[in-house]
Motif scaffolding. Structure first.
Motif, PDB file in Angstrom:
ATOM      1  N   GLY A 271       0.814  -1.216   0.000  1.00 19.63           N
ATOM      2  CA  GLY A 271       0.000   0.000   0.000  1.00 19.63           C
ATOM      3  C   GLY A 271       0.846   1.263   0.000  1.00 19.63           C
ATOM      4  O   GLY A 271       0.481   2.275  -0.606  1.00 19.63           O
ATOM      5  N   ALA A 272       1.982   1.203   0.677  1.00 19.47           N
ATOM      6  CA  ALA A 272       2.858   2.381   0.744  1.00 19.47           C
ATOM      7  C   ALA A 272       3.581   2.594  -0.584  1.00 19.47           C
ATOM      8  O   ALA A 272       3.604   3.699  -1.133  1.00 19.47           O
ATOM      9  N   LEU A 273       4.143   1.517  -1.115  1.00 17.84           N
ATOM     10  CA  LEU A 273       5.013   1.646  -2.289  1.00 17.84           C
ATOM     11  C   LEU A 273       4.252   1.965  -3.569  1.00 17.84           C
ATOM     12  O   LEU A 273       4.739   2.709  -4.432  1.00 17.84           O
ATOM     13  N   LYS A 274       3.042   1.449  -3.695  1.00 22.12           N
ATOM     14  CA  LYS A 274       2.317   1.680  -4.961  1.00 22.12           C
ATOM     15  C   LYS A 274       2.093   3.167  -5.207  1.00 22.12           C
ATOM     16  O   LYS A 274       2.001   3.599  -6.360  1.00 22.12           O
ATOM     17  N   ASN A 275       2.025   3.958  -4.157  1.00 19.01           N
ATOM     18  CA  ASN A 275       1.821   5.405  -4.342  1.00 19.01           C
ATOM     19  C   ASN A 275       3.020   6.059  -5.025  1.00 19.01           C
ATOM     20  O   ASN A 275       2.870   7.025  -5.777  1.00 19.01           O
TER      21      ASN A 275
ATOM     22  N   GLN B   7      -8.462   9.305 -10.843  1.00 16.22           N
ATOM     23  CA  GLN B   7      -9.038   9.595  -9.514  1.00 16.22           C
ATOM     24  C   GLN B   7      -7.944   9.647  -8.447  1.00 16.22           C
ATOM     25  O   GLN B   7      -8.124  10.230  -7.397  1.00 16.22           O
ATOM     26  N   SER B   8      -6.824   8.975  -8.719  1.00 18.04           N
ATOM     27  CA  SER B   8      -5.751   8.898  -7.716  1.00 18.04           C
ATOM     28  C   SER B   8      -5.037  10.235  -7.553  1.00 18.04           C
ATOM     29  O   SER B   8      -4.596  10.843  -8.541  1.00 18.04           O
ATOM     30  N   ARG B   9      -4.880  10.652  -6.300  1.00 16.39           N
ATOM     31  CA  ARG B   9      -4.186  11.916  -6.030  1.00 16.39           C
ATOM     32  C   ARG B   9      -2.691  11.786  -6.316  1.00 16.39           C
ATOM     33  O   ARG B   9      -2.048  12.746  -6.748  1.00 16.39           O
ATOM     34  N   ASN B  10      -2.131  10.600  -6.082  1.00 10.60           N
ATOM     35  CA  ASN B  10      -0.716  10.391  -6.390  1.00 10.60           C
ATOM     36  C   ASN B  10      -0.498  10.473  -7.902  1.00 10.60           C
ATOM     37  O   ASN B  10       0.444  11.106  -8.371  1.00 10.60           O
ATOM     38  N   PHE B  11      -1.387   9.821  -8.650  1.00 14.14           N
ATOM     39  CA  PHE B  11      -1.299   9.895 -10.128  1.00 14.14           C
ATOM     40  C   PHE B  11      -1.455  11.347 -10.579  1.00 14.14           C
ATOM     41  O   PHE B  11      -0.715  11.815 -11.448  1.00 14.14           O
ATOM     42  N   LYS B  12      -2.402  12.052  -9.962  1.00 11.27           N
ATOM     43  CA  LYS B  12      -2.658  13.449 -10.376  1.00 11.27           C
ATOM     44  C   LYS B  12      -1.444  14.338 -10.126  1.00 11.27           C
ATOM     45  O   LYS B  12      -1.118  15.199 -10.935  1.00 11.27           O
ATOM     46  N   LEU B  13      -0.784  14.139  -8.976  1.00  9.37           N
ATOM     47  CA  LEU B  13       0.424  14.929  -8.711  1.00  9.37           C
ATOM     48  C   LEU B  13       1.476  14.647  -9.788  1.00  9.37           C
ATOM     49  O   LEU B  13       2.101  15.561 -10.336  1.00  9.37           O
ATOM     50  N   GLY B  14       1.674  13.357 -10.088  1.00  8.71           N
ATOM     51  CA  GLY B  14       2.640  12.983 -11.121  1.00  8.71           C
ATOM     52  C   GLY B  14       2.272  13.610 -12.459  1.00  8.71           C
ATOM     53  O   GLY B  14       3.137  14.138 -13.168  1.00  8.71           O
ATOM     54  N   HIS B  15       0.994  13.566 -12.781  1.00  8.19           N
ATOM     55  CA  HIS B  15       0.526  14.131 -14.050  1.00  8.19           C
ATOM     56  C   HIS B  15       0.878  15.621 -14.127  1.00  8.19           C
ATOM     57  O   HIS B  15       1.357  16.118 -15.152  1.00  8.19           O
TER      58      HIS B  15
ATOM     59  N   ASP C 203      -2.255  21.591  -6.188  1.00  2.13           N
ATOM     60  CA  ASP C 203      -2.655  22.077  -4.867  1.00  2.13           C
ATOM     61  C   ASP C 203      -1.900  21.304  -3.767  1.00  2.13           C
ATOM     62  O   ASP C 203      -2.136  20.111  -3.544  1.00  2.13           O
ATOM     63  N   GLN C 204      -1.004  22.004  -3.088  1.00  8.58           N
ATOM     64  CA  GLN C 204      -0.116  21.346  -2.107  1.00  8.58           C
ATOM     65  C   GLN C 204      -0.849  20.906  -0.840  1.00  8.58           C
ATOM     66  O   GLN C 204      -0.281  20.202  -0.003  1.00  8.58           O
ATOM     67  N   THR C 205      -2.115  21.322  -0.666  1.00 11.03           N
ATOM     68  CA  THR C 205      -2.834  20.915   0.561  1.00 11.03           C
ATOM     69  C   THR C 205      -3.461  19.517   0.416  1.00 11.03           C
ATOM     70  O   THR C 205      -3.947  18.952   1.387  1.00 11.03           O
ATOM     71  N   ILE C 206      -3.442  18.984  -0.797  1.00 14.07           N
ATOM     72  CA  ILE C 206      -4.050  17.656  -1.024  1.00 14.07           C
ATOM     73  C   ILE C 206      -3.145  16.568  -0.435  1.00 14.07           C
ATOM     74  O   ILE C 206      -1.920  16.645  -0.539  1.00 14.07           O
ATOM     75  N   THR C 207      -3.759  15.577   0.187  1.00 18.02           N
ATOM     76  CA  THR C 207      -2.989  14.460   0.756  1.00 18.02           C
ATOM     77  C   THR C 207      -2.428  13.593  -0.382  1.00 18.02           C
ATOM     78  O   THR C 207      -3.182  12.969  -1.130  1.00 18.02           O
ATOM     79  N   VAL C 208      -1.093  13.575  -0.478  1.00 20.35           N
ATOM     80  CA  VAL C 208      -0.413  12.737  -1.489  1.00 20.35           C
ATOM     81  C   VAL C 208       0.675  11.958  -0.749  1.00 20.35           C
ATOM     82  O   VAL C 208       1.787  12.434  -0.562  1.00 20.35           O
ATOM     83  N   GLU C 209       0.330  10.741  -0.322  1.00 20.97           N
ATOM     84  CA  GLU C 209       1.224   9.974   0.553  1.00 20.97           C
ATOM     85  C   GLU C 209       2.546   9.581  -0.099  1.00 20.97           C
ATOM     86  O   GLU C 209       3.551   9.398   0.565  1.00 20.97           O
ATOM     87  N   GLY C 210       2.534   9.457  -1.449  1.00 25.28           N
ATOM     88  CA  GLY C 210       3.725   8.945  -2.130  1.00 25.28           C
ATOM     89  C   GLY C 210       4.942   9.851  -2.042  1.00 25.28           C
ATOM     90  O   GLY C 210       6.071   9.378  -2.188  1.00 25.28           O
ATOM     91  N   VAL C 211       4.734  11.137  -1.765  1.00 24.75           N
ATOM     92  CA  VAL C 211       5.881  12.061  -1.737  1.00 24.75           C
ATOM     93  C   VAL C 211       6.802  11.726  -0.554  1.00 24.75           C
ATOM     94  O   VAL C 211       8.005  11.486  -0.727  1.00 24.75           O
ATOM     95  N   ALA C 212       6.243  11.687   0.636  1.00 15.95           N
ATOM     96  CA  ALA C 212       7.055  11.362   1.825  1.00 15.95           C
ATOM     97  C   ALA C 212       7.537   9.912   1.769  1.00 15.95           C
ATOM     98  O   ALA C 212       8.673   9.601   2.147  1.00 15.95           O
ATOM     99  N   THR C 213       6.667   9.031   1.259  1.00  8.83           N
ATOM    100  CA  THR C 213       7.056   7.615   1.203  1.00  8.83           C
ATOM    101  C   THR C 213       8.223   7.396   0.246  1.00  8.83           C
ATOM    102  O   THR C 213       9.117   6.591   0.538  1.00  8.83           O
TER     103      THR C 213
END
Ligand SMILES: NC(=O)C1=CN([C@@H]2O[C@H](COP(=O)(O)OP(=O)(O)OC[C@H]3O[C@@H](n4cnc5c(N)ncnc54)[C@H](OP(=O)(O)O)[C@@H]3O)[C@@H](O)[C@H]2O)C=CC1
Ligand SMILES: O=C(CO)COP(=O)(O)O
Length: 318
Positions: free
Chosen positions: A180-184, A245-253, A262-272
């Motif tokens: 779950g952590a790595l897929k982000n 729909q994925s916020r991690n995908f959207k950040l990458g996009h 928008d930096q306030t959105i929860t995107v777990e993959g950055v810290a992970t």
């Protein structure tokens, strides 16, 4: 079994809505004003707009009341979990704590079960993870998840399954939480590839090599391969790397397309990505894509240079 969901974000709210089909559920919001709004409007406009909260969901900002439940679902961003567990360790002691968060704590390099063991050694730790968007669960669409708990509890599986939320159980908490952590991290990479216009073939290559990194890393940390091939690993990798729909995908996009995000959105993959790259380096595990995602999100490399660097790596066996 009484249930409280701790964290009134999109996912905590969606789980509370689904579990309310089985009986009463309490949803804890840390912000009193947010709790009042939800009580008054019977919807979580801030985090999960457009979905009604059923009668069986009660909302509370009083944590001590919520902590009286037998089963506590932790549904807050991963980087907040350590402090939360530390602050409330005494009251969480004898409880079953089910982490619904996906990530690795950057300060300690631990996943959720490691944090629970460290801060609340008397608690029973479980992980609920797998391919599921909050909006889908909240709308009652069919979803299958992994429930990981070292004691193989069938009663926990029954308590957290609902008519449209089907849980598969495993004792491999390490594998479930690492999947779950790595897929982000790879969802950010996949979003970047699509945002930069590099095509579906490049995304498929990236997902496959990303999965190889996930497996390599998780096996070194003691996970079982079949867990990574299951819902919590491969399943969630597929979902988040292919859905906008994925916020991690959207950040990458946004990174790939050179657009603002928008930096306030929860995107777990950055810290992970940072936590994983650090752990991989210290254990000598090859994770070139994770390292590129770290460099990209830290703005240390351009998308073009990251792609060229990955393509220029020495040729090797698959
Ligand atoms: N959304 C989804 O589709 C899915 C999410 N997840 C996972 O669930 C976790 C939470 O994500 P999600 O619900 O989407 O995030 P959201 O951004 O929707 O909400 C985060 C919530 O956490 C609360 N929160 C923040 N800091 C703390 C804290 N210190 N203590 C208690 N609560 C806190 C926020 O409160 P406030 O509103 O007051 O800021 C907010 O309600 C993540 O790890 C995510 O990966 C897993 C599967 C699906
Ligand atoms: O974990 C998720 C789906 O399984 C949600 O993904 P995002 O956090 O990228 O939106």
């Amino acid at each position: 079994m009484s249930i409280s969901v701790l964290g009134a974000g999109a996912f905590g709210t969606a789980l509370a809505i689904s579990l309310a089909q089985n009986g009463p559920v309490t949803l804890w919001a840390r912000d009193g004003e947010h709790a009042r709004q939800m009580q008054a409007t019977r919807t979580n406009a801030r985090r999960l707009p457009g979905v009604d909260l059923p009668e069986n969901v009660s909302i509370d900002a009083d944590l001590s009341l919520c902590l009286a439940a037998d089963l506590l679902l932790l549904a807050m961003p991963m980087q907040q979990m350590g402090d939360f567990l530390k602050t409330h360790a005494e009251k969480l002691g004898g409880k079953t704590l089910v982490s619904c968060s996906k990530g690795i704590d950057i300060a300690t390099g631990q996943g959720p079960t490691g944090l629970i063991r460290a801060h609340c050694p008397g608690a029973r730790a479980a992980v609920l993870t797998g391919p599921s968007f909050a909006a889908d669960i909240a709308r009652g669409l069919p979803t299958a998840l992994t429930l990981a708990c070292t004691d193989h509890s069938q009663s926990l599986q029954t308590a957290l399954s609902t008519p449209n939320l089907r849980l598969y159980r495993t004792t491999d908490t390490t594998g479930a939480e690492l999947g779950g952590a790595l897929k982000n991290v790879y969802a950010i990479a996949a979003g970047t590839v699509i945002g930069a216009g590099l095509g579906d073939s490049a995304r498929a290559a990236l997902m496959t090599r990303g999965f190889a990194e996930m497996l390599r890393f998780a096996l070194m940390l003691g996970a079982r391969a079949e867990t990574l091939s299951g819902l919590s690993g491969f399943g969630d990798l597929v979902l988040t790397c292919t859905s906008s729909q994925s916020r991690n995908f959207k950040l990458g996009h946004a990174l790939g397309a050179n657009e603002p995000f928008d930096q306030t959105i929860t995107v777990e993959g950055v810290a992970t990505a940072k936590a994983v790259s650090k752990l991989a380096q210290s254990r000598d595990i090859e994770m070139p894509i994770a390292a590129m995602v770290t460099a990209l999100t830290e703005q240390k490399i351009s998308v073009n240079d990251a792609v060229q660097a990955l393509l220029a790596r020495p040729l090797k066996e698959e």
